[in-house]
Design an enzyme around this catalytic site. Structure first.
Site, mmCIF file in Angstrom:
data_model
loop_
_atom_site.group_PDB
_atom_site.id
_atom_site.type_symbol
_atom_site.label_atom_id
_atom_site.label_comp_id
_atom_site.label_asym_id
_atom_site.label_seq_id
_atom_site.Cartn_x
_atom_site.Cartn_y
_atom_site.Cartn_z
ATOM 1 N N HIS A 32 -37.063 38.422 0.706
ATOM 2 C CA HIS A 32 -36.942 39.869 0.649
ATOM 3 C C HIS A 32 -35.845 40.152 1.525
ATOM 4 O O HIS A 32 -35.517 39.677 2.632
ATOM 5 C CB HIS A 32 -38.397 40.382 0.762
ATOM 6 C CG HIS A 32 -38.849 40.175 2.228
ATOM 7 N ND1 HIS A 32 -39.308 39.057 2.848
ATOM 8 C CD2 HIS A 32 -38.596 41.315 3.197
ATOM 9 C CE1 HIS A 32 -39.798 39.265 3.868
ATOM 10 N NE2 HIS A 32 -39.338 40.486 4.184
ATOM 11 N N HIS A 117 -29.986 41.188 5.512
ATOM 12 C CA HIS A 117 -29.998 39.534 5.187
ATOM 13 C C HIS A 117 -31.214 39.194 4.472
ATOM 14 O O HIS A 117 -32.321 39.820 4.463
ATOM 15 C CB HIS A 117 -30.022 38.919 6.440
ATOM 16 C CG HIS A 117 -30.837 39.156 7.324
ATOM 17 N ND1 HIS A 117 -31.109 40.206 7.915
ATOM 18 C CD2 HIS A 117 -32.225 38.436 7.508
ATOM 19 C CE1 HIS A 117 -32.513 40.260 8.770
ATOM 20 N NE2 HIS A 117 -32.816 39.103 8.673
#
Length: 177
Positions: A32, A117
């Protein structure tokens, strides 16, 4: 992030998991992108957050891509192994900045920076990190794994358990524009 992209990242990551590195790998279903980590919140705070997220959803969707890799804080002292984000990063930065502004006005601490990220693993020790870096450098497919539309926000709950964290969406906000 769509499931096919998660699966492609997991497919690419499979050989790394077999290397003799001391990494706790993130399960595919837990990949996620976090805009802001809030810690524990009360039900009342959740309602206030909902109003902020509804306001943030009055925007157009945008495209992000997954590609590249790195380690926080550095390859020499790795704690986190990640894949990077590309695409319409200005739209993502604008979303993050507005979220941070709204929440800081509500008393939440400001984030100093945002480095989008996907966390793929957390190092338990830096032993044999060179073998992972060598394998990563030999995998050109990592430069661009895939693209996906960002068309909603989710308020997520994470619970730490013996097998690691589990995540559950408390609410979701589709972009309106």
């Amino acid at each position: 992030m769509p499931q096919p992209l998660r699966s492609e990242i997991a497919r690419l990551a499979a050989p790394w998991r077999a290397l003799p590195v001391n990494v706790k790998w993130v399960p595919e279903q837990n990949y996620h992108l976090t805009l802001k980590f809030l810690g524990s919140i009360t039900p009342g705070e959740g309602q206030a957050l909902s109003k902020h997220l509804q306001a943030l959803a009055l925007r157009s969707s945008f495209l992000l891509s997954v590609g590249g890799w790195g380690m926080f804080p550095s390859i020499k002292r790795p704690n986190v192994f990640w894949m990077g984000m590309g695409g319409e990063l200005e739209a993502l930065q604008d979303l993050w900045r507005e979220l941070d502004d709204r929440l800081s006005a509500s008393g939440y601490p400001r984030d100093r920076h945002f480095h989008p990220h996907l966390t793929l693993g957390r190092f338990r020790s830096p032993a044999n990190v060179d073998s992972l870096v060598a394998r990563l450098q030999q995998t050109p497919a990592l430069n661009h794994v895939g693209t996906f539309p960002v068309n909603s926000l989710q308020l997520m709950e994470s619970k730490l358990g013996p097998a690691g964290p589990s995540y559950r969406a408390l609410s979701s906000y589709e972009f309106k524009a």
